[in-house]
Structures are given as structure tokens and as C-alpha cells.
Design a protein around this motif. Structure first.
Motif, PDB file in Angstrom:
ATOM      1  N   GLN A 120       0.924  -1.320  -0.186  1.00 19.60           N
ATOM      2  CA  GLN A 120      -0.016   0.096   0.141  1.00 19.60           C
ATOM      3  C   GLN A 120       0.728   1.295   0.070  1.00 19.60           C
ATOM      4  O   GLN A 120       2.171   1.293   0.290  1.00 19.60           O
ATOM      5  CB  GLN A 120      -0.980   0.026   1.056  1.00 19.60           C
ATOM      6  CG  GLN A 120      -0.414  -0.106   2.338  1.00 19.60           C
ATOM      7  CD  GLN A 120      -1.436  -0.126   3.480  1.00 19.60           C
ATOM      8  OE1 GLN A 120      -0.950  -0.691   4.660  1.00 19.60           O
ATOM      9  NE2 GLN A 120      -2.517   0.639   3.558  1.00 19.60           N
ATOM     10  N   ALA A 121       0.309   2.184  -0.419  1.00 25.33           N
ATOM     11  CA  ALA A 121       1.036   3.535  -0.687  1.00 25.33           C
ATOM     12  C   ALA A 121       1.414   3.889   0.753  1.00 25.33           C
ATOM     13  O   ALA A 121       0.829   3.757   1.790  1.00 25.33           O
ATOM     14  CB  ALA A 121       0.335   4.606  -1.117  1.00 25.33           C
ATOM     15  N   PRO A 122       2.538   5.026   1.024  1.00 25.51           N
ATOM     16  CA  PRO A 122       3.039   5.464   2.348  1.00 25.51           C
ATOM     17  C   PRO A 122       1.886   6.040   2.999  1.00 25.51           C
ATOM     18  O   PRO A 122       1.570   5.739   4.303  1.00 25.51           O
ATOM     19  CB  PRO A 122       4.011   6.058   1.985  1.00 25.51           C
ATOM     20  CG  PRO A 122       4.406   5.658   0.680  1.00 25.51           C
ATOM     21  CD  PRO A 122       3.389   5.365  -0.094  1.00 25.51           C
ATOM     22  N   GLY A 123       1.067   6.939   2.415  1.00 29.96           N
ATOM     23  CA  GLY A 123      -0.053   7.621   3.195  1.00 29.96           C
ATOM     24  C   GLY A 123      -0.951   6.677   3.862  1.00 29.96           C
ATOM     25  O   GLY A 123      -1.661   6.986   4.795  1.00 29.96           O
ATOM     26  N   GLY A 124      -1.393   5.589   2.885  1.00 32.10           N
ATOM     27  CA  GLY A 124      -2.565   4.744   3.283  1.00 32.10           C
ATOM     28  C   GLY A 124      -1.913   4.077   4.642  1.00 32.10           C
ATOM     29  O   GLY A 124      -2.711   3.769   5.511  1.00 32.10           O
ATOM     30  N   TYR A 125      -0.648   3.628   4.351  1.00 29.96           N
ATOM     31  CA  TYR A 125      -0.005   2.694   5.410  1.00 29.96           C
ATOM     32  C   TYR A 125      -0.135   3.897   6.924  1.00 29.96           C
ATOM     33  O   TYR A 125      -0.529   3.272   7.993  1.00 29.96           O
ATOM     34  CB  TYR A 125       1.247   2.485   5.254  1.00 29.96           C
ATOM     35  CG  TYR A 125       1.918   1.838   6.371  1.00 29.96           C
ATOM     36  CD1 TYR A 125       1.942   0.142   6.465  1.00 29.96           C
ATOM     37  CD2 TYR A 125       2.767   2.468   7.439  1.00 29.96           C
ATOM     38  CE1 TYR A 125       2.546  -0.282   7.544  1.00 29.96           C
ATOM     39  CE2 TYR A 125       3.053   1.909   8.409  1.00 29.96           C
ATOM     40  CZ  TYR A 125       3.099   0.451   8.517  1.00 29.96           C
ATOM     41  OH  TYR A 125       3.847  -0.283   9.384  1.00 29.96           O
ATOM     42  N   ARG A 126       0.146   5.021   6.825  1.00 24.58           N
ATOM     43  CA  ARG A 126       0.101   5.764   7.697  1.00 24.58           C
ATOM     44  C   ARG A 126      -1.152   6.243   8.586  1.00 24.58           C
ATOM     45  O   ARG A 126      -1.622   6.129   9.589  1.00 24.58           O
ATOM     46  CB  ARG A 126       0.568   7.413   7.561  1.00 24.58           C
ATOM     47  CG  ARG A 126       0.532   8.496   8.551  1.00 24.58           C
ATOM     48  CD  ARG A 126       1.280   9.924   8.075  1.00 24.58           C
ATOM     49  NE  ARG A 126       2.606   9.751   8.475  1.00 24.58           N
ATOM     50  CZ  ARG A 126       3.617  10.653   7.939  1.00 24.58           C
ATOM     51  NH1 ARG A 126       3.084  11.533   7.054  1.00 24.58           N
ATOM     52  NH2 ARG A 126       4.581  10.556   8.418  1.00 24.58           N
ATOM     53  N   ARG A 127      -2.096   6.289   7.571  1.00 19.63           N
ATOM     54  CA  ARG A 127      -3.571   6.464   8.226  1.00 19.63           C
ATOM     55  C   ARG A 127      -4.053   5.094   8.954  1.00 19.63           C
ATOM     56  O   ARG A 127      -4.662   5.184   9.689  1.00 19.63           O
ATOM     57  CB  ARG A 127      -4.706   6.818   6.982  1.00 19.63           C
ATOM     58  CG  ARG A 127      -4.417   8.131   6.379  1.00 19.63           C
ATOM     59  CD  ARG A 127      -5.544   8.443   5.412  1.00 19.63           C
ATOM     60  NE  ARG A 127      -5.511   7.779   4.198  1.00 19.63           N
ATOM     61  CZ  ARG A 127      -4.555   8.192   3.351  1.00 19.63           C
ATOM     62  NH1 ARG A 127      -3.924   9.294   3.417  1.00 19.63           N
ATOM     63  NH2 ARG A 127      -4.560   7.276   2.133  1.00 19.63           N
ATOM     64  N   ALA A 128      -3.553   3.984   8.515  1.00 18.52           N
ATOM     65  CA  ALA A 128      -4.144   2.724   8.958  1.00 18.52           C
ATOM     66  C   ALA A 128      -3.360   2.177  10.225  1.00 18.52           C
ATOM     67  O   ALA A 128      -3.854   1.496  11.086  1.00 18.52           O
ATOM     68  CB  ALA A 128      -3.944   1.488   7.973  1.00 18.52           C
ATOM     69  N   HIS A 129      -2.031   2.563  10.265  1.00 16.25           N
ATOM     70  CA  HIS A 129      -1.086   2.335  11.392  1.00 16.25           C
ATOM     71  C   HIS A 129      -0.793   3.194  12.506  1.00 16.25           C
ATOM     72  O   HIS A 129       0.274   2.904  13.172  1.00 16.25           O
ATOM     73  CB  HIS A 129       0.000   1.467  10.653  1.00 16.25           C
ATOM     74  CG  HIS A 129      -0.561   0.121   9.932  1.00 16.25           C
ATOM     75  ND1 HIS A 129      -0.643  -0.943  10.337  1.00 16.25           N
ATOM     76  CD2 HIS A 129      -0.325   0.240   8.583  1.00 16.25           C
ATOM     77  CE1 HIS A 129      -0.767  -1.540   9.497  1.00 16.25           C
ATOM     78  NE2 HIS A 129      -0.813  -1.287   8.276  1.00 16.25           N
ATOM     79  N   ALA A 130      -0.971   4.354  12.264  1.00 21.35           N
ATOM     80  CA  ALA A 130      -0.375   5.300  13.060  1.00 21.35           C
ATOM     81  C   ALA A 130      -0.791   5.055  14.597  1.00 21.35           C
ATOM     82  O   ALA A 130      -1.880   4.364  14.983  1.00 21.35           O
ATOM     83  CB  ALA A 130      -1.483   6.971  13.096  1.00 21.35           C
ATOM     84  N   MET A 131       0.371   5.299  15.415  1.00 18.89           N
ATOM     85  CA  MET A 131       0.175   4.672  16.870  1.00 18.89           C
ATOM     86  C   MET A 131      -0.518   5.934  17.643  1.00 18.89           C
ATOM     87  O   MET A 131      -0.074   7.053  17.481  1.00 18.89           O
ATOM     88  CB  MET A 131       1.769   4.584  17.363  1.00 18.89           C
ATOM     89  CG  MET A 131       2.388   3.118  16.708  1.00 18.89           C
ATOM     90  SD  MET A 131       3.847   2.744  17.143  1.00 18.89           S
ATOM     91  CE  MET A 131       3.791   2.752  19.083  1.00 18.89           C
ATOM     92  N   PRO A 132      -0.889   5.560  18.867  1.00 15.60           N
ATOM     93  CA  PRO A 132      -1.411   6.415  19.789  1.00 15.60           C
ATOM     94  C   PRO A 132      -0.369   7.334  20.461  1.00 15.60           C
ATOM     95  O   PRO A 132       0.936   6.674  20.515  1.00 15.60           O
ATOM     96  CB  PRO A 132      -2.125   5.491  20.791  1.00 15.60           C
ATOM     97  CG  PRO A 132      -2.370   4.314  20.227  1.00 15.60           C
ATOM     98  CD  PRO A 132      -1.590   4.025  19.317  1.00 15.60           C
ATOM     99  N   VAL A 133      -0.515   8.570  20.718  1.00 14.47           N
ATOM    100  CA  VAL A 133       0.288   9.661  20.925  1.00 14.47           C
ATOM    101  C   VAL A 133       1.052   9.020  22.326  1.00 14.47           C
ATOM    102  O   VAL A 133       2.249   9.097  22.374  1.00 14.47           O
ATOM    103  CB  VAL A 133      -0.209  10.612  21.401  1.00 14.47           C
ATOM    104  CG1 VAL A 133       0.873  12.010  21.773  1.00 14.47           C
ATOM    105  CG2 VAL A 133      -0.648  11.396  19.900  1.00 14.47           C
ATOM    106  N   GLU A 134       0.370   8.515  23.214  1.00 15.73           N
ATOM    107  CA  GLU A 134       0.833   7.886  24.569  1.00 15.73           C
ATOM    108  C   GLU A 134       1.937   6.836  24.235  1.00 15.73           C
ATOM    109  O   GLU A 134       2.783   6.450  24.952  1.00 15.73           O
ATOM    110  CB  GLU A 134      -0.264   7.609  25.542  1.00 15.73           C
ATOM    111  CG  GLU A 134      -1.090   6.637  24.964  1.00 15.73           C
ATOM    112  CD  GLU A 134      -2.154   7.126  24.172  1.00 15.73           C
ATOM    113  OE1 GLU A 134      -3.098   6.110  24.066  1.00 15.73           O
ATOM    114  OE2 GLU A 134      -2.473   8.075  23.686  1.00 15.73           O
TER     115      GLU A 134
END
Length: 316
Positions: A298-312
Motif C-alpha cells: 500500500q502507498a505510504p499515506g495509506g499505511y500511515r492512516r491505517a497504522h498511526a500509533m497512539p500519542v501516548e
């Protein structure tokens, strides 16, 4: 560059989940499979572990106070006071607790066994080869002076859990995070010095500097020749030794690490794609996106939206 720490951090997808399990005989607890790596620390008493590995059910393992268990792929297993004791299933509520470390009480009124149980949330879809080469089950004993640093970490955990004080909310999660490194360090210390694989690669005077160089600067235009220079070996000798120990050629591993680093940056930061590309050795955002999609599907942007970690979790 600490390659072990970086490799584990690259797979981390959330903070560890943990719960203190107090069992009074007779007791038995069946742990379902988890997405990540499981661990158990026997704080007091003793019990049996009955694992179900990829090869099938394994022999029961006796655990005593101070023992540490690491289950690489979080398989189904049973903890019990005695083999044959009926085991209830740890349900969804097992890790659901608002306390610093949740408490789970089970069993009758007999002898007490107290454990710290949990799992490290690691990306099993693309495991780092360091982790995938680990045994399915690692059993470490800290009695009789073995593994003093691991022993100290276990003792500190028990002290904080037995009597929480000011600062415990920061100390306990940090100790549980550190426990994984202590476990792997102790296991590597027990590995035969002549065995192949990551356990020896990280200590090898030729291969370790080359790995550290790639981890420290994945954007560098490394070649087999330049890495061999870091290792103090000829090109051919270095390539052969690296492939034997690490399990793949140097530039294949470099590409893997670049993509792993990129995925981590996408999960844990809001850096622009152009910046991620530059930090991982790609001259353009287009070239990076093409390579990333080839590796991750998948494209980098799609990966980021799907896998972004919680801030904490990122801050932990």
C-alpha cells in the motif's frame, strides 16, 4: 547505534499490556493466542507452563520464583498449579483494568503463586529477522546468581508492584519495556559462542560494526565494499560472513532496514513523505513511494492512516 534496541523499536506497535495474576491452588488459566510476544515473570510461588508451539503441544515446564518466560509469537498456553488442573480461559477482561497493572485473582484457598503476565505488541506481519530467529519459547532462571541484571529488573518490578509509591506510574511501564531487552540479552549470553545467527552477529567484531552503520545512517549510499571496510574484511569475506550470520546479503538487509525505518516514521511521526524518503536513502518521494508500496502492498499515506500509533504509546 544499539542494533538490538532499534530492531525491537521498529516492530513495536503499542505499549505492553500487563496484569498481575494471583493464583491460589487449585488454579488453571488458559491463555489464548495473542498478536505479539508473550511474557511471564514468576514473582512468588511456583507453577507449570503447558505451551502449544507451532510443532504442537510441548512438555510442561516447571516454573519457580524468579523464572522468566518469553513466548516469541504469543501462542496459546496454560498456566496452572499442577498439570491436569482444569483451566479456565482468560477472557477479554483479562487486560482491561484502570490500575497501573491490572490484578487477576483465580483459584481456591491453597498456596499462592503470583506472576506478572503480559504481551509486547510487535508487528508480526513483518518481523525483524532478529526476532524471527528466536526460539519459540525462552525460559530463563535468575536464581543462584544467574543473569544479575535481569534479576535486578524482576526485583524492582516486584517491589513497585507490591508497594506502589510516588513515581510508580512512570517506573513500572519503563521496567516492563526494559524487561524485553534484559530477556534477550540474557538469552544471547546463554547462546553458544560458535552458533550462527543474530545472537552472535550482534557481538561479532566484523559484522556488528557494519550492522550498526546501516542502522545509524540508512540514508547513506552504502555498498558491500564500504561496509566491508567498516568490518575490516575483504568484500568477498564480508559478504559471505554477513550472509551466514544475518541470513541474507548485506544490501538486501539494508533495503529491509530502510523500509522498516520508513514504516516506523510513518507510524510514529507526521514527517512529510519527502522527509521520510530522504531519511531512508531515496532521492525522490516518487521513488520512495514506489519502493514502499512494493514492500508493504500500500502507498505510504495509506499505511500511515491505517497504522498511526497512539500519542501516548509513541511517547512511552
Amino acid at each position: 547505534m544499539d542494533v538490538l534496541t532499534e530492531a525491537l523499536a521498529s516492530m513495536r506497535t503499542d505499549r505492553p499490556a500487563s496484569v498481575r495474576t494471583n493464583g491460589r491452588a487449585p488454579w488453571g488459566l488458559r491463555m489464548p493466542p495473542t498478536a505479539g510476544a508473550g511474557f511471564h515473570v514468576v514473582l512468588c510461588g511456583g507453577c507449570w507452563l503447558i505451551p502449544k508451539l507451532s510443532t504442537g503441544p510441548a512438555d510442561p515446564v516447571r516454573l519457580e520464583a524468579g523464572d522468566v518466560i518469553f513466548l516469541r509469537a504469543g501462542p496459546e498456553h496454560v498456566l496452572t498449579d499442577e498439570p491436569g488442573t482444569p483451566a479456565g480461559v482468560a477472557g477479554a477482561e483479562y487486560f482491561q483494568d484502570d490500575e497501573l497493572v491490572g490484578a487477576y485473582n483465580i483459584g481456591g484457598s491453597g498456596e499462592l503463586t503470583s506472576l506478572l503476565c503480559g504481551n509486547y505488541h510487535l508487528d508480526r506481519a513483518r518481523p525483524h529477522p532478529l526476532v524471527s530467529q528466536l526460539p519459540e519459547l525462552i525460559h530463563l532462571r535468575t536464581r543462584d546468581g544467574r543473569h544479575p541484571q535481569l534479576t535486578s529488573a524482576v526485583q524492582l518490578l516486584r517491589t513497585e508492584l507490591d508497594g506502589p509509591r510516588i513515581g510508580s506510574s512512570g517506573i513500572v511501564p519503563a521496567l516492563i519495556d526494559s524487561l524485553l531487552l534484559y530477556i534477550l540479552r540474557a538469552w544471547m549470553d546463554e547462546c553458544p559462542t560458535r552458533s550462527a545467527g543474530w545472537a552472535t552477529a550482534l557481538k561479532d567484531p566484523a559484522i556488528a560494526p557494519a550492522l550498526a552503520a546501516m542502522h545509524a545512517d540508512p540514508a547513506n549510499s552504502w555498498t558491500v565494499e564500504s561496509l566491508a571496510g567498516r568490518a575490516g574484511l575483504s568484500r568477498a569475506a564480508f559478504a559471505k560472513k554477513f550472509n551466514t550470520m544475518v541470513g541474507e546479503p548485506p544490501l538486501t538487509y539494508l533495503t529491509r532496514w530502510r523500509m522498516t525505518t520508513a514504516a516506523r516514521l510513518l507510524r510514529e511521526s507526521d514527517a512529510p513523505l519527502a522527509a521520510v524518503a530522504a531519511r531512508t536513502g531515496y532521492g525522490s518521494e516518487f521513488a520512495f513511494a514506489k519502493a514502499f508500496k512494493r514492500e508493504y502492498g500500500q502507498a505510504p499515506g495509506g499505511y500511515r492512516r491505517a497504522h498511526a500509533m497512539p500519542v501516548e504509546a509513541v511517547a512511552a
